[in-house]
Design a protein around this motif. Structure first.
Motif, PDB file in Angstrom:
ATOM      1  N   ILE A  71       0.851  -1.187   0.000  1.00 43.57           N
ATOM      2  CA  ILE A  71       0.000   0.000   0.000  1.00 43.57           C
ATOM      3  C   ILE A  71       0.884   1.234   0.000  1.00 43.57           C
ATOM      4  O   ILE A  71       1.759   1.379   0.860  1.00 43.57           O
ATOM      5  CB  ILE A  71      -0.937   0.001   1.213  1.00 43.57           C
ATOM      6  N   THR A  72       0.636   2.120  -0.975  1.00 43.64           N
ATOM      7  CA  THR A  72       1.460   3.314  -1.126  1.00 43.64           C
ATOM      8  C   THR A  72       0.564   4.547  -1.141  1.00 43.64           C
ATOM      9  O   THR A  72      -0.406   4.612  -1.919  1.00 43.64           O
ATOM     10  CB  THR A  72       2.268   3.267  -2.438  1.00 43.64           C
ATOM     11  N   ASP A 137      -2.298   3.672  -3.702  1.00 41.66           N
ATOM     12  CA  ASP A 137      -2.129   2.552  -4.639  1.00 41.66           C
ATOM     13  C   ASP A 137      -1.999   1.258  -3.854  1.00 41.66           C
ATOM     14  O   ASP A 137      -1.347   1.219  -2.796  1.00 41.66           O
ATOM     15  CB  ASP A 137      -0.884   2.749  -5.510  1.00 41.66           C
ATOM     16  N   VAL A 138      -2.580   0.219  -4.373  1.00 45.45           N
ATOM     17  CA  VAL A 138      -2.474  -1.119  -3.780  1.00 45.45           C
ATOM     18  C   VAL A 138      -1.954  -2.068  -4.846  1.00 45.45           C
ATOM     19  O   VAL A 138      -2.557  -2.180  -5.931  1.00 45.45           O
ATOM     20  CB  VAL A 138      -3.830  -1.610  -3.237  1.00 45.45           C
ATOM     21  N   LYS A 313      -3.974  -4.739  -9.068  1.00 44.16           N
ATOM     22  CA  LYS A 313      -3.585  -3.340  -8.940  1.00 44.16           C
ATOM     23  C   LYS A 313      -4.824  -2.517  -8.620  1.00 44.16           C
ATOM     24  O   LYS A 313      -5.879  -2.672  -9.259  1.00 44.16           O
ATOM     25  CB  LYS A 313      -2.954  -2.836 -10.247  1.00 44.16           C
ATOM     26  N   GLY A 314      -4.728  -1.653  -7.596  1.00 50.31           N
ATOM     27  CA  GLY A 314      -5.823  -0.777  -7.235  1.00 50.31           C
ATOM     28  C   GLY A 314      -5.335   0.644  -7.038  1.00 50.31           C
ATOM     29  O   GLY A 314      -4.200   0.865  -6.607  1.00 50.31           O
ATOM     30  N   HIS A 315      -6.225   1.620  -7.372  1.00 46.15           N
ATOM     31  CA  HIS A 315      -5.840   3.026  -7.259  1.00 46.15           C
ATOM     32  C   HIS A 315      -7.079   3.838  -6.875  1.00 46.15           C
ATOM     33  O   HIS A 315      -8.185   3.618  -7.399  1.00 46.15           O
ATOM     34  CB  HIS A 315      -5.282   3.543  -8.591  1.00 46.15           C
TER      35      HIS A 315
END
Length: 457
Positions: A71-72, A137-138, A313-315
């Protein structure tokens, strides 16, 4: 003049001191065990191996962490020289289209003039001049193509290999401390021999002085005894040098203070070991086997490079108003990565690791051969030392009997002072040889136990 008295009694006391009974099995002096423990704690080499093993343990955690989501949080501010807009033709097209839609809505004819009283919405810009972004972001690996699991197994075997290497280094340190301790015991035993010889010479000096006074001996006899005393002093000086050197060696190996080491009173004991006792796999062999397995998993890890990998990918954007017309507020996706051809790099790397595995196998076979040779050599040395001890004990008996006989003859003017000194020197040498034989026994036992992998400390 009465014959010399007390020498034989002193010798019996000395032999009782320096000739301990045979000890069954490996029984290290508790003080020696303490020195070994200090030496193992101090050894930078041993500590370095265990630090390497700890690093391999961290590599395992890294391999496991591949499957944890990353996680960012992102934040940025950008100032453009101007807003990003459509070109004039596109803006005109959008404006005219808007007019047509409005006229149709209010019921005006298609070709009629657009009323100035009706409002028009301005064409929005694509991106404002000032951009403030904040998002998260994930990234989540769902399947690594077995690469992470193989890396985990390789790290486990690498850690085990390094731990066994640390244990092997501990054995080496323990052997060095045991040898230095036994050498110190040998030196201390030699001091007792020198002390006993000095007592003999002092008794002889008293007798010779009285004999000279009574005209039964010449001053030459006294000079010979003085020479023997000087020679004995030279041996005592050698003892002091050896004692100081061994204290320094033990200090360097264990870190124990020199003052404490000088207080040690080690003694040599004869060990009895069953040469046919079972033996265990040496730590060096275990280390090589674990390293071999680690390279096997490394080869599997490289091979798994061609298995498809799946990740998610998640955002998500926290500030919606600063998004451009084309930017989504959030998205989620699943991706597939499949390495079909990498220019033969994986194949060549795998071949290189396979050669490393073969090298470890050769080292294991060589090490087993060397261990078998070391066991045979230690067994022969031990049997030889035992036989030598029996022979030396017999030499001591004969030397003592010869000394008593020559001393009696000298008292009765049937032998010279040279004969007495030679006989005394034979006693001294025989006692030195016994202590050296005990030392060789213990060295052979330590080497045998180490070769068999059953050295306990």
């Amino acid at each position: 003049m009465k014959p010399y008295k007390g020498a034989f009694a002193i010798l019996l006391i000395f032999l009782a001191t320096v000739m301990p009974s045979v000890t069954k099995g490996q029984q290290l002096d508790p003080i020696l065990k303490g020195l070994i423990n200090k030496g193992l704690s101090k050894s930078q080499t041993v500590n370095g191996k265990y630090l390497d093993a700890e690093q391999a343990g961290i590599d395992q955690k890294l391999a496991k962490s591949v499957f944890l989501p990353k996680i960012t949080l992102n934040g940025s501010y950008t100032h453009l020289n101007d807003d990003i807009t459509f070109d004039e033709n596109t803006k005109n097209l959008l404006t005219e289209t808007q007019k047509l839609v409005i006229k149709d809505a209010v019921g005006l004819p298609f070709n009629s003039t657009f009323p100035n009283t009706l409002p028009l919405q301005e064409v929005p810009v694509l991106q404002n001049q000032n951009i403030l972004r904040s998002s998260v972001d994930v990234d989540w690996v769902l399947f690594s193509g077995l690469e992470a699991s193989n890396a985990l197994q390789a790290s486990k075997h690498k850690e085990a290999s390094l731990n066994y290497l640390g244990m092997a280094e501990e054995d080496k340190i323990a052997l060095q401390i045991i040898e230095a301790y036994d050498k110190l015991a040998l030196v201390r035993a030699s001091k007792k021999v020198l002390t006993t010889s000095e007592d003999y010479l002092n008794e002889q000096a008293i007798y010779v002085s009285k004999a000279i006074e009574n005209g039964l001996a010449t001053p030459i006899s006294r000079n010979k005894i003085e020479l023997a005393k000087q020679q004995l002093e030279a041996k005592k000086l050698e003892f002091e040098h050896n004692n100081t050197l061994l204290i320094e060696v033990l200090h360097q190996l264990t870190g124990k203070s020199r003052a404490d080491l000088k207080m040690l009173q080690p003694q040599l004991h004869s060990f009895s070991v069953d040469a046919d006792s079972n033996w265990e796999k040496r730590n060096e062999i275990k280390a090589l086997e674990e390293a071999e397995q680690a390279t096997q998993y490394q080869a599997k890890m490289i091979k798994s490079n061609f298995i498809p990998k799946v990740a998610m990918k998640g955002h998500y954007e926290f500030i919606e108003e600063n998004l451009s017309l084309l930017d989504p507020k959030w998205y989620v996706g699943v991706g597939l990565k499949w390495n079909v051809f990498d220019g033969n790099q994986s194949r060549l790397k795998r071949r290189k690791v396979q050669l490393e595995t073969a090298k470890y196998r050769e080292q294991i076979e060589e090490a087993n051969e060397m261990i078998e040779l070391a066991i045979s050599k230690a067994e022969i040395s031990y049997e030889s030392a035992l036989l030598n001890t029996k022979i030396v004990k017999k030499e001591i008996e004969l030397a003592n009997e010869n000394y008593e006989m020559v001393n009696t003859q000298y008292k009765n003017n049937l032998a010279s002072i040279n004969d007495v000194l030679d006989a005394l020197n034979d006693v001294e040498k025989a006692n030195f040889k016994l202590q050296e034989s005990y030392f060789k026994e213990r060295r052979a036992v330590a080497d045998l136990l180490h070769a068999k992998g059953i050295l306990n400390y």
